[in-house]
Structures are given as structure tokens and as C-alpha cells.
Design a protein around this motif. Structure first.
Motif, PDB file in Angstrom:
ATOM      1  N   GLU A 161      -3.794 -15.872  -1.559  1.00 10.45           N
ATOM      2  CA  GLU A 161      -2.637 -15.128  -1.099  1.00 10.45           C
ATOM      3  C   GLU A 161      -3.117 -13.933  -0.285  1.00 10.45           C
ATOM      4  N   ILE A 162      -2.450 -13.661   0.812  1.00 14.15           N
ATOM      5  CA  ILE A 162      -2.835 -12.543   1.682  1.00 14.15           C
ATOM      6  C   ILE A 162      -2.058 -11.306   1.241  1.00 14.15           C
ATOM      7  N   ILE A 163      -2.773 -10.189   1.112  1.00 11.34           N
ATOM      8  CA  ILE A 163      -2.177  -8.947   0.639  1.00 11.34           C
ATOM      9  C   ILE A 163      -2.084  -7.964   1.797  1.00 11.34           C
ATOM     10  N   TYR A 164      -0.939  -7.366   1.993  1.00 12.46           N
ATOM     11  CA  TYR A 164      -0.745  -6.342   3.004  1.00 12.46           C
ATOM     12  C   TYR A 164      -0.484  -5.022   2.291  1.00 12.46           C
TER      13      TYR A 164
ATOM     14  N   GLY B  21      -0.450  -5.935 -11.075  1.00 10.43           N
ATOM     15  CA  GLY B  21      -0.927  -5.971  -9.698  1.00 10.43           C
ATOM     16  C   GLY B  21      -1.697  -7.230  -9.366  1.00 10.43           C
ATOM     17  N   MET B  22      -1.398  -8.333 -10.040  1.00  6.06           N
ATOM     18  CA  MET B  22      -2.127  -9.572  -9.817  1.00  6.06           C
ATOM     19  C   MET B  22      -1.505 -10.339  -8.651  1.00  6.06           C
ATOM     20  N   VAL B  23      -2.320 -11.184  -8.030  1.00  2.48           N
ATOM     21  CA  VAL B  23      -1.860 -12.017  -6.922  1.00  2.48           C
ATOM     22  C   VAL B  23      -2.351 -13.442  -7.151  1.00  2.48           C
ATOM     23  N   LYS B  24      -1.734 -14.375  -6.436  1.00  2.00           N
ATOM     24  CA  LYS B  24      -2.155 -15.762  -6.535  1.00  2.00           C
ATOM     25  C   LYS B  24      -3.405 -15.988  -5.685  1.00  2.00           C
TER      26      LYS B  24
ATOM     27  N   GLU C 174       5.237 -14.409 -14.366  1.00  6.16           N
ATOM     28  CA  GLU C 174       4.636 -14.168 -13.054  1.00  6.16           C
ATOM     29  C   GLU C 174       5.106 -12.836 -12.479  1.00  6.16           C
ATOM     30  N   ASP C 175       6.377 -12.543 -12.647  1.00  5.47           N
ATOM     31  CA  ASP C 175       6.915 -11.269 -12.161  1.00  5.47           C
ATOM     32  C   ASP C 175       6.252 -10.092 -12.869  1.00  5.47           C
ATOM     33  N   LEU C 176       6.066 -10.204 -14.184  1.00  2.56           N
ATOM     34  CA  LEU C 176       5.385  -9.143 -14.933  1.00  2.56           C
ATOM     35  C   LEU C 176       3.938  -8.981 -14.456  1.00  2.56           C
ATOM     36  N   ALA C 177       3.258 -10.094 -14.257  1.00  4.21           N
ATOM     37  CA  ALA C 177       1.863 -10.035 -13.819  1.00  4.21           C
ATOM     38  C   ALA C 177       1.750  -9.412 -12.437  1.00  4.21           C
ATOM     39  N   ARG C 178       2.664  -9.743 -11.548  1.00  5.46           N
ATOM     40  CA  ARG C 178       2.607  -9.190 -10.193  1.00  5.46           C
ATOM     41  C   ARG C 178       2.959  -7.703 -10.172  1.00  5.46           C
ATOM     42  N   ASN C 179       4.008  -7.332 -10.871  1.00  3.24           N
ATOM     43  CA  ASN C 179       4.499  -5.950 -10.783  1.00  3.24           C
ATOM     44  C   ASN C 179       3.730  -4.975 -11.679  1.00  3.24           C
ATOM     45  N   GLN C 180       3.455  -5.369 -12.918  1.00  7.15           N
ATOM     46  CA  GLN C 180       2.801  -4.447 -13.844  1.00  7.15           C
ATOM     47  C   GLN C 180       1.287  -4.459 -13.725  1.00  7.15           C
TER      48      GLN C 180
END
Length: 93
Positions: free
Chosen positions: A87-90, A81-84, A73-79
């Protein structure tokens, strides 16, 4: 002759109204065609981005560079740019 002058004004008014309606329809169709082209281009771009992201995700899963789901999950979010979902993105400027 007098009757002809009376109807010529109405004839001109009807012709102007018909021209306005036809012109409006033509412009409306042209705008809709341009919107369709824009949407097709956007769909193509989004499909390309989706394919690229899926390939990147597949590479990350195949590389076994993660030990558990939290690291994945950390790789998907950081590398990637994926979100759940939901989920609200700022974004910072």
C-alpha cells in the motif's frame, strides 16, 4: 653518494604512498565501524517498535471491541497506524 641521492627521492615517494594507503584503510575501517554501530542502534529501535505494536495489536484483539474484520482493520489503521502490504502511503506536512 650520487646513487644514494637518486634512490632517496624514490624512497620518500614510496613511503608517502604507503602512508596514504594505510591512512585510507584506517579511515575506511573507522567509517564502517560507525555504520555498524548506527545499524545496530536502528535495529534495536525497530525491534522495540515492533514489540510495542505487537502488544497493542494483541490488546486490541483480546479486548473484543470489534464485531468483525472490518472493524478490526479500522482499529489497526487508525489506532496503530498500520497499513496493508504494497500500500502506498502519502504523508501531509
Amino acid at each position: 653518494m650520487n646513487l644514494r641521492k637518486k634512490f632517496s627521492g624514490q624512497y620518500i615517494l614510496i613511503c608517502m604512498f604507503a602512508f596514504f594507503i594505510i591512512f585510507t584503510l584506517i579511515v575506511g575501517v573507522m567509517v564502517q565501524l560507525q555504520n555498524i554501530r548506527d545499524y545496530k542502534e536502528e535495529i534495536t529501535t525497530l525491534k522495540y517498535e515492533l514489540d510495542t505494536t505487537e502488544k497493542q495489536l494483541k490488546n486490541v484483539k483480546n479486548s473484543k471491541a470489534y464485531k468483525n474484520d472490518a472493524e478490526l482493520e479500522d482499529l489497526a489503521r487508525n489506532q496503530l497506524g498500520m497499513v496493508k502490504e504494497h500500500e502506498i502511503i502519502y504523508l501531509e506536512k
